[in-house]
Design a protein around this motif. Structure first.
Motif, PDB file in Angstrom:
ATOM      1  N   GLN A  83       0.830  -1.199   0.000  1.00 18.22           N
ATOM      2  CA  GLN A  83       0.000   0.000   0.000  1.00 18.22           C
ATOM      3  C   GLN A  83       0.870   1.256   0.000  1.00 18.22           C
ATOM      4  O   GLN A  83       0.558   2.240  -0.686  1.00 18.22           O
ATOM      5  CB  GLN A  83      -0.928   0.010   1.215  1.00 18.22           C
ATOM      6  N   ARG A  84       1.964   1.230   0.730  1.00  9.82           N
ATOM      7  CA  ARG A  84       2.856   2.385   0.766  1.00  9.82           C
ATOM      8  C   ARG A  84       3.537   2.586  -0.586  1.00  9.82           C
ATOM      9  O   ARG A  84       3.689   3.718  -1.057  1.00  9.82           O
ATOM     10  CB  ARG A  84       3.894   2.197   1.871  1.00  9.82           C
ATOM     11  N   ILE A  85       3.913   1.484  -1.231  1.00  9.57           N
ATOM     12  CA  ILE A  85       4.538   1.592  -2.549  1.00  9.57           C
ATOM     13  C   ILE A  85       3.545   2.141  -3.560  1.00  9.57           C
ATOM     14  O   ILE A  85       3.884   2.983  -4.394  1.00  9.57           O
ATOM     15  CB  ILE A  85       5.108   0.219  -2.998  1.00  9.57           C
ATOM     16  N   GLU A  86       2.303   1.700  -3.485  1.00 11.44           N
ATOM     17  CA  GLU A  86       1.277   2.210  -4.398  1.00 11.44           C
ATOM     18  C   GLU A  86       1.021   3.699  -4.165  1.00 11.44           C
ATOM     19  O   GLU A  86       0.823   4.467  -5.111  1.00 11.44           O
ATOM     20  CB  GLU A  86      -0.024   1.410  -4.251  1.00 11.44           C
ATOM     21  N   ALA A  87       1.057   4.134  -2.912  1.00 15.09           N
ATOM     22  CA  ALA A  87       0.884   5.563  -2.625  1.00 15.09           C
ATOM     23  C   ALA A  87       2.046   6.370  -3.201  1.00 15.09           C
ATOM     24  O   ALA A  87       1.847   7.456  -3.766  1.00 15.09           O
ATOM     25  CB  ALA A  87       0.785   5.781  -1.118  1.00 15.09           C
TER      26      ALA A  87
END
Length: 143
Positions: A83-87
């Motif tokens: 999720q952090r990488i996608e953000a």
């Protein structure tokens, strides 16, 4: 016959004699120097003007996994990292950021004359890749 033999010729000559004759040697073999130099210059200029300009960049972002147990966090650590990488990906490929990159670095100069900016941005988005890699930090060290 020649009775006088030089001692320099018996030993193969000296460096002083070589340096004295070096300009005449270079003049006699001038085409061996000129032709490769001209071919190298022409090849370099042809490569500079004919090869397309390609910009490539890479960066490493460290996304540290949470140090709390999974039951406290409520989700798997890999899911939180994804999720952090996608953000981060959304921040990188948003339209204003890409327009700023294109204008500040004068990218796609010839394409901007013939194509709309939205197509250039879509092509740039397709060129951006994020490759997550896991790095294990040894025990006793904190990331």
């Amino acid at each position: 016959m020649n009775e006088f033999v030089s001692t320099e010729n018996e030993g193969g000559g000296s460096f002083g004699a070589f340096f004295a004759q070096f300009p005449s040697i270079m003049w006699q073999r001038r085409w061996w120097l000129i032709i490769p130099a001209v071919l190298g210059i022409v090849g370099g200029l042809a490569a500079a003007f004919l090869l397309p300009t390609k910009y490539q960049s890479s960066a490493i972002l460290l996304v540290q996994a949470p140090s709390l147990p999974a039951d406290v966090i409520g989700s798997q650590p890999t899911e939180a990292t994804e999720q952090r990488i996608e953000a981060i990906r959304q921040q990188i490929i948003n339209r204003p950021a890409l327009i700023g990159l294109i204008e500040n670095n004068d990218l796609y100069a010839s394409e901007r004359e013939s194509e709309p900016l939205s197509e250039l941005i879509e092509g740039m988005r397709d060129s951006i890749t994020l490759e997550p890699q896991s790095i294990e930090i040894g025990p006793g060290r904190q990331g």
